[in-house]
Design a protein around this motif. Structure first.
Motif, PDB file in Angstrom:
ATOM      1  N   UNK A   1       0.838  -1.197   0.000  1.00 14.92           N
ATOM      2  CA  UNK A   1       0.000   0.000   0.000  1.00 14.92           C
ATOM      3  C   UNK A   1       0.870   1.243   0.000  1.00 14.92           C
ATOM      4  N   UNK A   2       0.416   2.270  -0.694  1.00 11.52           N
ATOM      5  CA  UNK A   2       1.120   3.551  -0.744  1.00 11.52           C
ATOM      6  C   UNK A   2       0.118   4.687  -0.648  1.00 11.52           C
ATOM      7  N   UNK A   3       0.643   5.913  -0.504  1.00  5.73           N
ATOM      8  CA  UNK A   3      -0.170   7.136  -0.468  1.00  5.73           C
ATOM      9  C   UNK A   3      -1.163   7.071   0.691  1.00  5.73           C
ATOM     10  N   UNK A   4      -2.386   7.513   0.431  1.00  2.81           N
ATOM     11  CA  UNK A   4      -3.408   7.569   1.486  1.00  2.81           C
ATOM     12  C   UNK A   4      -3.898   6.189   1.900  1.00  2.81           C
TER      13      UNK A   4
ATOM     14  N   UNK B   1      -5.803   4.333   5.465  1.00  2.00           N
ATOM     15  CA  UNK B   1      -6.893   3.360   5.547  1.00  2.00           C
ATOM     16  C   UNK B   1      -6.466   2.146   6.361  1.00  2.00           C
ATOM     17  N   UNK B   2      -5.257   1.655   6.148  1.00  4.16           N
ATOM     18  CA  UNK B   2      -4.759   0.481   6.865  1.00  4.16           C
ATOM     19  C   UNK B   2      -4.680   0.760   8.370  1.00  4.16           C
TER      20      UNK B   2
ATOM     21  N   UNK C   1      -9.907  -0.150  14.228  1.00  2.00           N
ATOM     22  CA  UNK C   1     -11.295  -0.615  14.323  1.00  2.00           C
ATOM     23  C   UNK C   1     -11.406  -2.127  14.518  1.00  2.00           C
ATOM     24  N   UNK C   2     -10.571  -2.912  13.820  1.00  2.01           N
ATOM     25  CA  UNK C   2     -10.767  -4.364  13.814  1.00  2.01           C
ATOM     26  C   UNK C   2      -9.588  -5.157  14.372  1.00  2.01           C
ATOM     27  N   UNK C   3      -8.428  -4.548  14.544  1.00  3.86           N
ATOM     28  CA  UNK C   3      -7.180  -5.190  14.993  1.00  3.86           C
ATOM     29  C   UNK C   3      -6.667  -6.137  13.909  1.00  3.86           C
ATOM     30  N   UNK C   4      -5.420  -6.502  14.029  1.00  6.71           N
ATOM     31  CA  UNK C   4      -4.785  -7.343  13.011  1.00  6.71           C
ATOM     32  C   UNK C   4      -5.238  -8.807  13.110  1.00  6.71           C
ATOM     33  N   UNK C   5      -5.890  -9.188  14.200  1.00  3.89           N
ATOM     34  CA  UNK C   5      -6.330 -10.572  14.390  1.00  3.89           C
ATOM     35  C   UNK C   5      -7.743 -10.822  13.866  1.00  3.89           C
ATOM     36  N   UNK C   6      -8.310  -9.859  13.161  1.00 11.47           N
ATOM     37  CA  UNK C   6      -9.661 -10.039  12.648  1.00 11.47           C
ATOM     38  C   UNK C   6      -9.649 -10.902  11.382  1.00 11.47           C
TER      39      UNK C   6
ATOM     40  N   UNK D   1     -13.863  -4.272   3.061  1.00 11.89           N
ATOM     41  CA  UNK D   1     -13.673  -2.846   3.329  1.00 11.89           C
ATOM     42  C   UNK D   1     -12.745  -2.212   2.301  1.00 11.89           C
ATOM     43  N   UNK D   2     -11.686  -2.922   1.930  1.00 16.89           N
ATOM     44  CA  UNK D   2     -10.717  -2.386   0.961  1.00 16.89           C
ATOM     45  C   UNK D   2     -11.372  -2.178  -0.404  1.00 16.89           C
ATOM     46  N   UNK D   3     -12.113  -3.182  -0.873  1.00 17.53           N
ATOM     47  CA  UNK D   3     -12.753  -3.081  -2.189  1.00 17.53           C
ATOM     48  C   UNK D   3     -13.858  -2.028  -2.199  1.00 17.53           C
ATOM     49  N   UNK D   4     -14.625  -1.938  -1.114  1.00 15.19           N
ATOM     50  CA  UNK D   4     -15.683  -0.925  -1.055  1.00 15.19           C
ATOM     51  C   UNK D   4     -15.113   0.484  -1.025  1.00 15.19           C
ATOM     52  N   UNK D   5     -13.960   0.653  -0.379  1.00 15.82           N
ATOM     53  CA  UNK D   5     -13.374   1.989  -0.244  1.00 15.82           C
ATOM     54  C   UNK D   5     -12.805   2.492  -1.568  1.00 15.82           C
ATOM     55  N   UNK D   6     -12.138   1.627  -2.309  1.00 16.31           N
ATOM     56  CA  UNK D   6     -11.410   2.073  -3.503  1.00 16.31           C
ATOM     57  C   UNK D   6     -12.055   1.622  -4.815  1.00 16.31           C
ATOM     58  N   UNK D   7     -13.299   1.153  -4.764  1.00 14.22           N
ATOM     59  CA  UNK D   7     -13.986   0.766  -5.999  1.00 14.22           C
ATOM     60  C   UNK D   7     -14.340   2.011  -6.805  1.00 14.22           C
ATOM     61  N   UNK D   8     -14.041   1.999  -8.088  1.00 14.22           N
ATOM     62  CA  UNK D   8     -14.372   3.101  -8.991  1.00 14.22           C
ATOM     63  C   UNK D   8     -15.693   2.775  -9.669  1.00 14.22           C
ATOM     64  N   UNK D   9     -16.765   3.451  -9.232  1.00 25.22           N
ATOM     65  CA  UNK D   9     -18.094   3.150  -9.748  1.00 25.22           C
ATOM     66  C   UNK D   9     -18.512   4.092 -10.876  1.00 25.22           C
ATOM     67  N   UNK D  10     -17.635   4.985 -11.284  1.00 23.62           N
ATOM     68  CA  UNK D  10     -17.952   5.911 -12.357  1.00 23.62           C
ATOM     69  C   UNK D  10     -17.480   5.401 -13.708  1.00 23.62           C
ATOM     70  N   UNK D  11     -17.461   6.321 -14.689  1.00 18.31           N
ATOM     71  CA  UNK D  11     -17.122   5.981 -16.065  1.00 18.31           C
ATOM     72  C   UNK D  11     -15.795   6.579 -16.500  1.00 18.31           C
TER      73      UNK D  11
END
Length: 374
Positions: free
Chosen positions: A187-190, A194-195, A201-206, A214-224
């Motif tokens: 992971x890089x930048x912002x 997120x990490x 919120x969930x700890x590394x043992x989740x 969460x990762x896919x929902x956050x960075x999914x591009x739903x536009x055109x």
């Protein structure tokens, strides 16, 4: 009261993504351990065990894959009929269970052991330890990953995540904890922010699926925007082959399942017309054929770029030459286009007509001679 010890373990389900609780071994009061075959291990097959209070505690205890617990369960009549036949043999659903081999320390007497025997035992243990693979550092393993780091500019998060999970499987990273640790290294930048938020919120043992969703929902591009950029990307300048390779990558990131003919058509439409018209479309079978043809036409682009460069250099030289009109009129060296020179028409201006001056007395005499009636 008679009882049996059941060993419970959490294993992967049929789809390798879900977890199931299994019974792997059964031990009696005489410390004899019996093994259950893989097909009889799922706890859903052991109806009598599921009904016990001991299993309810085990179910609440085992949360993650590879967790294990051994518990004693009282041998009721119902349980005895299921796991012990009339001759006292350990069985389950008509299958006689195999007794596990005794441990090494049970085979060798604890007294009267010779030094030579002890040495051989220690050597055997050392050789066995060499064969056991040691857990590797996650950072060392991820150096073998064939994947680019994820940034906020990455166009397709779902495709990137698919490749990441495939690389984890290829290099033996199966545990949720190790996948979460490996994700941080790509992971890089912002995305780092997120990490960090997910750790709070969930700890590394989740569970890994929570992080993935969460990762896919956050960075999914739903536009055109990604689709428009990929489809409208055209050749501007530079290498034709570099353009073609980048166009292919953009189209595959947009739609991984795009068919080869459509992929080649979209790449060719972004080429200059005089280049694309020299490629025989019927001879193309794979994108490599298109790339080979494009590379053979690089000289046409270089020739055109050379002509444009020479024209630009000529125009640049014209701009830096001093104005010849100013030099001719002795106005010094002035650097501007001759068409805009102030002194361009100085020699072409029409001359003023000569105005004759007369004496007032002459004008008066002429006026007196004129007949007033006229």
């Amino acid at each position: 009261m008679a009882k049996l010890k059941f060993k419970f373990a959490v294993k992967a389900g049929d789809d390798s993504k879900s977890n199931i609780i299994c019974i792997t071994t059964i031990t009696d009061v005489n410390n004899q351990t019996f093994l259950l075959p893989d097909e009889l291990q799922p706890v859903k097959l052991h109806d009598t065990i599921i009904k016990t209070e001991a299993f309810a505690k085990v179910k609440n205890t085992l949360k993650r894959r590879h967790d294990q617990r051994q518990v004693w369960i009282s041998l009721t009549t119902e349980i005895s009929n299921v796991y012990i036949d009339e001759d006292g043999n350990m069985q389950f659903k008509g299958y006689l269970l195999e007794e596990a081999p005794p441990e090494v320390h049970q085979q060798i007497p604890t007294t009267g052991i010779s030094e030579e025997v002890l040495t051989r035992i220690l050597q055997s243990c050392a050789e066995m330890n060499k064969d056991v693979p040691k857990p590797q550092n996650v950072r060392n393993i991820t150096e073998k990953f064939v994947i680019e780091k994820f940034t906020r500019k990455t166009s397709n998060v779902f495709q990137w995540m698919t490749i990441f999970e495939a690389e984890c499987t290829r290099l033996g990273i199966e545990e949720d904890l190790r996948k979460i640790e490996a994700l941080r290294l790509f992971l890089e930048d912002s995305c780092i922010d997120w990490y960090t938020s997910m750790l709070i919120k969930h700890t590394i043992n989740s569970d890994w699926l929570v992080w993935k969703k969460s990762f896919c929902d956050t960075y999914a591009d739903k536009g055109w925007s990604q689709v428009r950029y990929a489809l409208l990307f055209k050749y501007r300048q530079g290498s034709l082959l570099e353009y073609a390779l980048k166009k292919e990558r953009l189209l595959l990131e947009m739609n991984k399942t795009i068919d080869t003919p459509t992929l080649m058509d979209l790449i060719a439409t972004g080429l200059p017309h005089y280049i694309a018209d020299k490629i025989d479309r019927k001879t193309l079978k794979e994108t490599e054929d298109l790339f080979n043809n494009i590379r053979g036409l690089e000289h046409l682009v270089r020739k055109q770029n050379t002509g444009v460069l020479e024209k630009n250099n000529y125009e640049k030289e014209e701009k830096v030459r001093p104005c010849r009109i100013c030099e001719k009129e002795n106005k010094g060296s002035r650097y501007h286009p001759e068409t805009l020179c102030w002194f361009k028409n100085i020699n072409n201006k029409p001359k003023r007509e000569y105005i004759r001056s007369v004496n007032n007395s002459e004008l008066e005499t002429e006026l007196n001679q004129i007949d007033p009636k006229n």
